[in-house]
Each structure stands twice: as structure tokens, then as C-alpha cells.
Design an enzyme around this catalytic site. Sequence first.
Site, PDB file in Angstrom:
ATOM      1  N   HIS A 144       0.733  -1.134  -0.153  1.00 34.84           N
ATOM      2  CA  HIS A 144       0.041   0.127  -0.165  1.00 34.84           C
ATOM      3  C   HIS A 144       1.253   1.355  -0.168  1.00 34.84           C
ATOM      4  CE1 HIS A 144       0.564  -0.268   4.263  1.00 34.84           C
ATOM      5  NE2 HIS A 144       0.501   1.206   4.195  1.00 34.84           N
ATOM      6  N   HIS A 190       0.943   5.226   1.101  1.00 36.29           N
ATOM      7  CA  HIS A 190       0.618   6.907   1.991  1.00 36.29           C
ATOM      8  C   HIS A 190       1.155   7.794   0.873  1.00 36.29           C
ATOM      9  CE1 HIS A 190      -0.350   4.985   5.605  1.00 36.29           C
ATOM     10  NE2 HIS A 190       0.423   4.132   5.949  1.00 36.29           N
ATOM     11  N   TYR A 231       4.281   9.626  11.524  1.00 39.69           N
ATOM     12  CA  TYR A 231       3.191   9.336  11.778  1.00 39.69           C
ATOM     13  C   TYR A 231       3.244   7.561  10.382  1.00 39.69           C
ATOM     14  CZ  TYR A 231      -1.139   6.828  10.390  1.00 39.69           C
ATOM     15  OH  TYR A 231      -2.616   5.100  10.697  1.00 39.69           O
ATOM     16  N   GLN A 283       4.449   3.781  10.823  1.00 41.32           N
ATOM     17  CA  GLN A 283       3.614   2.794  10.312  1.00 41.32           C
ATOM     18  C   GLN A 283       4.751   1.625   9.066  1.00 41.32           C
ATOM     19  OE1 GLN A 283       0.194   2.307  10.480  1.00 41.32           O
ATOM     20  NE2 GLN A 283       0.724   3.562  11.873  1.00 41.32           N
TER      21      GLN A 283
END
Length: 137
Positions: free
Chosen positions: A63, A65, A127, A131
Site C-alpha cells: 500500500h 501513503h 506517523y 507505519q
Amino acid sequence: MKRKDWKSTGTAVYSIRYHFVWSTKYRRPVLVPPVDASLKEALLALAAERGYEVLALEAMPDHVHVVLSAPPKEAPAAIAKVLKGATARTLFTRHPELRKRLRGHLWNPSYYVGTAGEVSAETIRRYIEAQKEEEEE
């Protein structure tokens, strides 16, 4: 909010930060070197071309971000569509093996988008980095 954080167009002054997350089809872990580097390069080039400011960007194996600032006339759904569509075309061109492995679809059709409000870009960056560290453990 500090005035230096404001951006403007001909008709608006704004401070908008969107946090997008989307995953690969079947959550396949294909965003690994050198594909991840191609993805980041394509996203940064596309953002510059479209007038978005990328504040944070990280590709996990399955994935992505992206935190960016975009003018208020740009709907989040339209931004996601452009980012996902253009990067899929670019990655399939640069890495043709992906098309076969993912049966012709790089991205899952869904995505997450949230507004980051007045949280600092540095907080968002931390943040996202956290992750990635969690996933690597």
C-alpha cells in the site's frame, strides 16, 4: 495556523492537507525495489504537474501513503483517481511483469482519504514512518 502555511489561487486562500492511502490489488506485496522508487518518482512528478504539494510519501510493499496539499477546487475523489490511474499506467509501462502478476489491475478500487487539519507536516511524516517500521517488524 501560521500565515506562511497558507497557499492561494486567484480566488481562494487555503490550507488543505489530504492523507490518501490505497493498496495494491489482492494486497500483493509488489511495491518493493525498484518498483517503489518508480512509484515515488511518478507520484512526485504527477503532483508537481497538477499543482499539488507532496508533504509526505511512503510506499509499503502492499500500500501507499501520500499526504498532499491541493487547491480547494480539486475534489479528493478526483485527486485519488488521477494519482492511482496515472501511476498504474506508469508502473505497468516500466515494470510489465506487474500486469501479469496482478491480472491487469495494479490498485484496489477503494482508497482512504482524511484531512490532516492543522497537524504539522512533520507529525504526519512521523506517523507514516512509524507505519512502515511497524510493518517491517
